[in-house]
Design a protein around this motif. Sequence first.
Motif, PDB file in Angstrom:
ATOM      1  N   SER A  64       0.846  -1.193   0.000  1.00  0.00           N
ATOM      2  CA  SER A  64       0.000   0.000   0.000  1.00  0.00           C
ATOM      3  C   SER A  64       0.873   1.230   0.000  1.00  0.00           C
ATOM      4  CB  SER A  64      -0.901   0.042   1.249  1.00  0.00           C
ATOM      5  OG  SER A  64      -1.610   1.276   1.335  1.00  0.00           O
ATOM      6  N   MET A  65       0.392   2.280  -0.623  1.00  0.00           N
ATOM      7  CA  MET A  65       1.035   3.568  -0.421  1.00  0.00           C
ATOM      8  C   MET A  65       0.705   3.999   1.006  1.00  0.00           C
ATOM      9  SD  MET A  65       1.247   6.688  -3.126  1.00  0.00           S
ATOM     10  CE  MET A  65      -0.437   7.273  -3.023  1.00  0.00           C
ATOM     11  N   ALA A 209      -0.743 -12.946   2.337  1.00  0.00           N
ATOM     12  CA  ALA A 209       0.036 -12.093   3.237  1.00  0.00           C
ATOM     13  C   ALA A 209      -0.078 -10.633   2.822  1.00  0.00           C
ATOM     14  CB  ALA A 209       1.505 -12.528   3.236  1.00  0.00           C
ATOM     15  N   ILE A 210      -0.026 -10.366   1.525  1.00  0.00           N
ATOM     16  CA  ILE A 210      -0.152  -8.991   1.028  1.00  0.00           C
ATOM     17  C   ILE A 210      -1.524  -8.435   1.384  1.00  0.00           C
ATOM     18  CG2 ILE A 210      -0.240  -7.540  -1.034  1.00  0.00           C
ATOM     19  CD1 ILE A 210       2.571  -8.448  -0.297  1.00  0.00           C
ATOM     20  N   ALA A 211      -2.568  -9.247   1.222  1.00  0.00           N
ATOM     21  CA  ALA A 211      -3.926  -8.791   1.518  1.00  0.00           C
ATOM     22  C   ALA A 211      -4.076  -8.460   2.999  1.00  0.00           C
ATOM     23  CB  ALA A 211      -4.925  -9.863   1.100  1.00  0.00           C
ATOM     24  N   ARG A 212      -3.504  -9.288   3.858  1.00  0.00           N
ATOM     25  CA  ARG A 212      -3.608  -9.047   5.294  1.00  0.00           C
ATOM     26  C   ARG A 212      -2.850  -7.778   5.682  1.00  0.00           C
ATOM     27  NH1 ARG A 212      -1.114 -12.448  10.324  1.00  0.00           N
ATOM     28  NH2 ARG A 212      -2.322 -11.433  11.955  1.00  0.00           N
ATOM     29  N   LEU A 213      -1.660  -7.605   5.122  1.00  0.00           N
ATOM     30  CA  LEU A 213      -0.874  -6.408   5.412  1.00  0.00           C
ATOM     31  C   LEU A 213      -1.584  -5.157   4.906  1.00  0.00           C
ATOM     32  CD1 LEU A 213       2.647  -7.807   4.477  1.00  0.00           C
ATOM     33  CD2 LEU A 213       1.960  -7.011   6.758  1.00  0.00           C
ATOM     34  N   ASN A 214      -2.126  -5.219   3.702  1.00  0.00           N
ATOM     35  CA  ASN A 214      -2.833  -4.067   3.139  1.00  0.00           C
ATOM     36  C   ASN A 214      -4.017  -3.681   4.002  1.00  0.00           C
ATOM     37  OD1 ASN A 214      -5.332  -3.198   1.219  1.00  0.00           O
ATOM     38  ND2 ASN A 214      -3.429  -2.257   0.529  1.00  0.00           N
ATOM     39  N   ASP A 215      -4.779  -4.669   4.449  1.00  0.00           N
ATOM     40  CA  ASP A 215      -5.947  -4.399   5.286  1.00  0.00           C
ATOM     41  C   ASP A 215      -5.534  -3.670   6.561  1.00  0.00           C
ATOM     42  OD1 ASP A 215      -8.851  -4.911   5.977  1.00  0.00           O
ATOM     43  OD2 ASP A 215      -7.867  -5.911   7.661  1.00  0.00           O
ATOM     44  N   ALA A 216      -4.435  -4.109   7.168  1.00  0.00           N
ATOM     45  CA  ALA A 216      -3.967  -3.480   8.401  1.00  0.00           C
ATOM     46  C   ALA A 216      -3.482  -2.047   8.155  1.00  0.00           C
ATOM     47  CB  ALA A 216      -2.849  -4.322   9.012  1.00  0.00           C
ATOM     48  N   VAL A 217      -2.718  -1.847   7.081  1.00  0.00           N
ATOM     49  CA  VAL A 217      -2.191  -0.512   6.778  1.00  0.00           C
ATOM     50  C   VAL A 217      -3.332   0.468   6.505  1.00  0.00           C
ATOM     51  CG1 VAL A 217      -0.866   0.842   5.102  1.00  0.00           C
ATOM     52  CG2 VAL A 217       0.035  -1.346   5.920  1.00  0.00           C
ATOM     53  N   VAL A 218      -4.311   0.043   5.722  1.00  0.00           N
ATOM     54  CA  VAL A 218      -5.445   0.917   5.403  1.00  0.00           C
ATOM     55  C   VAL A 218      -6.189   1.323   6.680  1.00  0.00           C
ATOM     56  CG1 VAL A 218      -7.700   1.027   4.267  1.00  0.00           C
ATOM     57  CG2 VAL A 218      -5.736   0.077   3.045  1.00  0.00           C
ATOM     58  N   LYS A 219      -6.403   0.372   7.575  1.00  0.00           N
ATOM     59  CA  LYS A 219      -7.104   0.676   8.825  1.00  0.00           C
ATOM     60  C   LYS A 219      -6.294   1.646   9.694  1.00  0.00           C
ATOM     61  CE  LYS A 219      -9.831  -3.561   9.123  1.00  0.00           C
ATOM     62  NZ  LYS A 219     -10.004  -4.877   9.812  1.00  0.00           N
ATOM     63  N   VAL A 220      -5.005   1.421   9.798  1.00  0.00           N
ATOM     64  CA  VAL A 220      -4.153   2.272  10.620  1.00  0.00           C
ATOM     65  C   VAL A 220      -4.150   3.709  10.103  1.00  0.00           C
ATOM     66  CG1 VAL A 220      -1.754   2.753  11.196  1.00  0.00           C
ATOM     67  CG2 VAL A 220      -2.660   0.474  11.543  1.00  0.00           C
ATOM     68  N   PRO A 242      -3.115  -2.596  -3.246  1.00  0.00           N
ATOM     69  CA  PRO A 242      -1.833  -2.989  -3.832  1.00  0.00           C
ATOM     70  C   PRO A 242      -1.776  -2.658  -5.328  1.00  0.00           C
ATOM     71  CG  PRO A 242      -2.611  -4.716  -2.370  1.00  0.00           C
ATOM     72  CD  PRO A 242      -3.729  -3.712  -2.498  1.00  0.00           C
ATOM     73  N   GLU A 243      -2.895  -2.835  -6.009  1.00  0.00           N
ATOM     74  CA  GLU A 243      -2.924  -2.588  -7.454  1.00  0.00           C
ATOM     75  C   GLU A 243      -2.722  -1.108  -7.777  1.00  0.00           C
ATOM     76  OE1 GLU A 243      -4.650  -6.338  -6.403  1.00  0.00           O
ATOM     77  OE2 GLU A 243      -5.238  -4.309  -5.755  1.00  0.00           O
ATOM     78  N   GLN A 244      -3.354  -0.252  -7.008  1.00  0.00           N
ATOM     79  CA  GLN A 244      -3.200   1.193  -7.233  1.00  0.00           C
ATOM     80  C   GLN A 244      -1.758   1.631  -7.004  1.00  0.00           C
ATOM     81  OE1 GLN A 244      -6.181   2.407  -4.389  1.00  0.00           O
ATOM     82  NE2 GLN A 244      -7.677   2.924  -5.971  1.00  0.00           N
ATOM     83  N   TYR A 245      -1.154   1.138  -5.935  1.00  0.00           N
ATOM     84  CA  TYR A 245       0.227   1.503  -5.640  1.00  0.00           C
ATOM     85  C   TYR A 245       1.172   0.942  -6.699  1.00  0.00           C
ATOM     86  CZ  TYR A 245       4.510   2.120  -2.841  1.00  0.00           C
ATOM     87  OH  TYR A 245       5.755   2.468  -2.394  1.00  0.00           O
TER      88      TYR A 245
END
Length: 268
Positions: A64-65, A209-220, A242-245
Amino acid sequence: LQKLLGQPVVIDNKPGASGMLGTRLVARAPADGYTLLLPNNALAISPHVSRDAGFATTDFVPVSMVSLHPMVLITNPTLPAQNVQQLIDFAKANPGKVEYATAGPASFGHLATELFARQAGIQLTHIPYKGIGPVVQALLTGEVKMLLSTSSAQLNGLVKDGRLRMLGVASPAPTVLAPGAPPIAQTLKGFEVEVWFGLVAPAGTPREAIARLNDAVVKVLQIPDLKAKFENAGALAAPTTPEQYGARIQEEAQSWGKVVREANIKGE
């Protein structure tokens, strides 16, 4: 992130070679989702300016960005320009006589100003310094007349005090990070230049793993207190998919690669 992931998050600073040392280490790290890199635009640019970068954008998968830092156009008040158009007109009438400062050859400020000059059809003179401190001092004394840099509380304060002049911001729209500055794109169509930071993982990291990390980053990055901390540091929290970034990384790899080639920019 620690609370959401249930895992310790350790910040391991690896300075050296303009960030390339740490980037290489992550490119070669196990693709298990436990080693991440927080790069900026250099991820897309370094392979073009350094023959021995030791990595390519394909060595990573985006998570994620994280943040966006708009560039602002600052001048010494002795330069007879109250806005971007007047700066362009003055530079056209005085080719090579407007000096601009950067934090070094092949820095993002160097590339951004070269792009500005090319789109405006003007000739500027590059004066590189070692770090933003000497750059600001040179601008204050009039040793150089122009600077394209990320916005900051320091620059905003100097503008407010009348010691420097802000002509515009290189974001698509006005931003709270550069109070009162109109978008440069209103004068120079399409000129949008922002520094970004984001998280990437080694290529081959499982999608789960990417999906889980992205979900956490977006929430934070949606936590109000954290968003406020980013703004205080001159940035905007900017989570993405992830696709946008990934699309942004590849787009900038192409566009900045073209600037590097056409301007013959080389790293130190």
